[in-house]
Design a protein around this motif. Sequence first.
Motif, PDB file in Angstrom:
ATOM      1  N   PRO A 141       0.811  -1.220   0.000  1.00  0.00           N
ATOM      2  CA  PRO A 141       0.000   0.000   0.000  1.00  0.00           C
ATOM      3  C   PRO A 141       0.844   1.270   0.000  1.00  0.00           C
ATOM      4  CG  PRO A 141      -0.816  -1.568   1.634  1.00  0.00           C
ATOM      5  CD  PRO A 141       0.510  -2.077   1.163  1.00  0.00           C
ATOM      6  N   ARG A 145       0.817   4.248  -2.988  1.00  0.00           N
ATOM      7  CA  ARG A 145       0.462   5.649  -2.768  1.00  0.00           C
ATOM      8  C   ARG A 145       1.628   6.601  -3.032  1.00  0.00           C
ATOM      9  NH1 ARG A 145      -3.698   4.057  -3.719  1.00  0.00           N
ATOM     10  NH2 ARG A 145      -5.279   3.304  -2.260  1.00  0.00           N
ATOM     11  N   GLN A 149       0.732   5.920  -7.657  1.00  0.00           N
ATOM     12  CA  GLN A 149      -0.641   6.384  -7.831  1.00  0.00           C
ATOM     13  C   GLN A 149      -0.795   7.479  -8.887  1.00  0.00           C
ATOM     14  OE1 GLN A 149      -2.662   7.575  -4.223  1.00  0.00           O
ATOM     15  NE2 GLN A 149      -4.604   6.822  -5.007  1.00  0.00           N
ATOM     16  N   HIS A 150       0.284   8.154  -9.244  1.00  0.00           N
ATOM     17  CA  HIS A 150       0.190   9.182 -10.289  1.00  0.00           C
ATOM     18  C   HIS A 150       0.011   8.564 -11.677  1.00  0.00           C
ATOM     19  CE1 HIS A 150       4.394   7.951 -10.478  1.00  0.00           C
ATOM     20  NE2 HIS A 150       4.462   8.464 -11.696  1.00  0.00           N
ATOM     21  N   TYR A 154      -2.892   2.802 -11.945  1.00  0.00           N
ATOM     22  CA  TYR A 154      -2.960   2.508 -10.513  1.00  0.00           C
ATOM     23  C   TYR A 154      -3.846   3.465  -9.723  1.00  0.00           C
ATOM     24  CZ  TYR A 154       1.212  -0.309 -11.530  1.00  0.00           C
ATOM     25  OH  TYR A 154       2.098  -1.226 -12.051  1.00  0.00           O
ATOM     26  N   GLU A 155      -4.304   4.549 -10.323  1.00  0.00           N
ATOM     27  CA  GLU A 155      -4.877   5.638  -9.542  1.00  0.00           C
ATOM     28  C   GLU A 155      -6.163   5.271  -8.813  1.00  0.00           C
ATOM     29  OE1 GLU A 155      -5.630   8.935 -12.077  1.00  0.00           O
ATOM     30  OE2 GLU A 155      -6.879   7.810 -13.500  1.00  0.00           O
ATOM     31  N   LYS A 158      -7.850   0.495  -4.706  1.00  0.00           N
ATOM     32  CA  LYS A 158      -7.981   0.646  -3.256  1.00  0.00           C
ATOM     33  C   LYS A 158      -7.222  -0.475  -2.555  1.00  0.00           C
ATOM     34  CE  LYS A 158     -10.888   4.089  -3.683  1.00  0.00           C
ATOM     35  NZ  LYS A 158     -10.510   5.461  -3.290  1.00  0.00           N
ATOM     36  N   THR A 159      -6.838  -0.218  -1.310  1.00  0.00           N
ATOM     37  CA  THR A 159      -6.050  -1.220  -0.586  1.00  0.00           C
ATOM     38  C   THR A 159      -6.668  -1.537   0.773  1.00  0.00           C
ATOM     39  OG1 THR A 159      -4.599   0.487   0.353  1.00  0.00           O
ATOM     40  CG2 THR A 159      -3.879  -0.577  -1.685  1.00  0.00           C
ATOM     41  N   TYR A 187       9.422  10.893   3.740  1.00  0.00           N
ATOM     42  CA  TYR A 187       8.441   9.878   4.128  1.00  0.00           C
ATOM     43  C   TYR A 187       8.840   9.146   5.400  1.00  0.00           C
ATOM     44  CZ  TYR A 187       6.289  10.666  -0.393  1.00  0.00           C
ATOM     45  OH  TYR A 187       5.662  11.244  -1.465  1.00  0.00           O
ATOM     46  N   LYS A 192       4.495   8.817   9.205  1.00  0.00           N
ATOM     47  CA  LYS A 192       4.495   8.003   7.978  1.00  0.00           C
ATOM     48  C   LYS A 192       5.228   6.682   8.239  1.00  0.00           C
ATOM     49  CE  LYS A 192       3.986  11.900   4.757  1.00  0.00           C
ATOM     50  NZ  LYS A 192       4.058  13.017   5.720  1.00  0.00           N
ATOM     51  N   TYR A 208      -0.785   3.677   5.130  1.00  0.00           N
ATOM     52  CA  TYR A 208      -1.184   3.895   3.742  1.00  0.00           C
ATOM     53  C   TYR A 208      -2.323   2.995   3.276  1.00  0.00           C
ATOM     54  CZ  TYR A 208       2.728   7.073   3.211  1.00  0.00           C
ATOM     55  OH  TYR A 208       3.583   8.154   3.334  1.00  0.00           O
ATOM     56  N   ASP A 210      -6.027   1.862   2.806  1.00  0.00           N
ATOM     57  CA  ASP A 210      -7.302   2.587   2.871  1.00  0.00           C
ATOM     58  C   ASP A 210      -8.173   2.061   4.006  1.00  0.00           C
ATOM     59  OD1 ASP A 210      -6.866   4.293   0.584  1.00  0.00           O
ATOM     60  OD2 ASP A 210      -7.135   2.512  -0.664  1.00  0.00           O
TER      61      ASP A 210
END
Length: 543
Positions: A141, A145, A149-150, A154-155, A158-159, A187, A192, A208, A210
């Motif tokens: 996860p 992220r 994710q950009h 992958y955007e 959900k995890t 990070y 984090k 990270y 969800d």
Amino acid sequence: MKILFTASECVPFCKTGGLADVVGALAPVLAEKGHDVRVMLPLYSAVPHEYVKDMEHVVDFEVELGWRKQYCGIEALKKDGVTYYFVDNKYYYGRSYIYGLGGDEHERFGFFCRACLNALTLLQFQPDIIHAHDWQSGMTPALLRIQYQHLPFYENIKTVYTIHNLQYQGIFGIPDVQDVLGIGDEYFTNDKLECYGCANFMKAGLVYGDEITTVSPSYAEEIQTAYYGERMDGLLRAKREHLSGVLNGIDIKEYNPATDPLIPAHYTADDVSGKALCKRALQEELGLEQSEDTPIVAIISRLSNQKGLDLVDRVIGEIMSEKVQLVVLGMGDAKYVNLFSWAEQHYPGRVAARFKMDGALAHRIYAGADVFLMPSQFEPCGLSQMIALRYGTLPVVRETGGLRDTVLSYNEANNAGNGFTFFNYNAHDMLYTLRRALFFYQEQKQVWQLLQSRAMNGDYSWGHSAEVYLSLYRDMLGHDAPATAAAQEAPAPVKKPRARKPKAETEEKPAAEKKTRTRKPKAETEEKPAAEKKPRTRKPKAE
């Protein structure tokens, strides 16, 4: 839905503990419900050849780990409606062990997490949900992220991150993890990835993911306290709105005394006569005295402090002063190997200890024993007690985690219960409870038979829990589809009296932080009044 599990082990391919049982049993159940379920796991040298020979090579590519590039092959195998992808790299996984000996666990499982994400585009599989399990998959996860994710592919993924045992977190040096995964300093802060000066794979999944789940409702509550929280309790309280406890199940096809091919005689709740034959065969196999009336107390466990074996150590002489036989199966700490080796020599014909992993022998012990002893210091869920119940071997357990959610102590006042429990982590409390169980075995045969029948008729399958996971997935994706009929028709749970927990900190927690929500499949589309929003979690039937 398209669902991807990432895990470090899975039955029947490789197993060191309950994680493998959960992944191997839950995935096929979700597939049976019509979902596209796939599992990614490392291709260890321990994976049996009978499966390796049937694998199909799908793709290979290079995985960048800092300054190095490592080969990665993906081998596929379809079984029970599930597609299994094996991440192949002989350097990392072609070793004689699965965990812990090489000093490069951060690199082995950092590689695994990145390889899982990189493989998706090449496999042309875009999951709706990535469900990562335990610390070995914790970076999945986080990497998704932070670094993926950009990218359009992958955007929208959900995890879900599942804690199977909070004690094992994957703690490594920050420079070592940065060198492998290329994650910047920004990070590695305390909100984090940094944890007490180290990088922590478990924390990566918690921060990270969800949604966070763990493997029993009681454990989800316990880990928000300092006593059980393994220094993660503050983070877990902060994320309590995204933390759920979903009780594990067992594979009721594999663990079925009516059909089990690994036991010498079959039996059912209606006719338990075959259990006596299993007991006699077990005594003969392990060199115990042949005695139908002597109860066999069994321990099948990893030999560690977590499993409460220091309590057994404290009173083993008093246990053996009772008319009992003791059978132990497991591997682990040398002090417990020495303890049970001593007991085997000191009580010949009454104690049998086997220090190995032997699934077939475990089946024979579950079937042949009378009492199953599991006095765990903590237990996220526990599968052994459910297997013992399934085989009519009544458990004596401590009220913690999933043990509290699955075993209800026999109550003579209302005749409820399916086993025997104690709360305090105390050797003589355990001894008293064991003696209480032995009393009913020896003096109250009708009560014992009633409890056996109730235990064997309990529902320990994955059916209900799978619906809870699907409900969670739907909520994350914004799906309004109603839950299946199986969830709608699930009977109401049996309420268990709540026991007080040991005090873990001097300050009282705010009331709002004490309760962790547990999810239940939606049975209707209308919004429930606020007072009704807290669902209950189903427990084994007490009657």
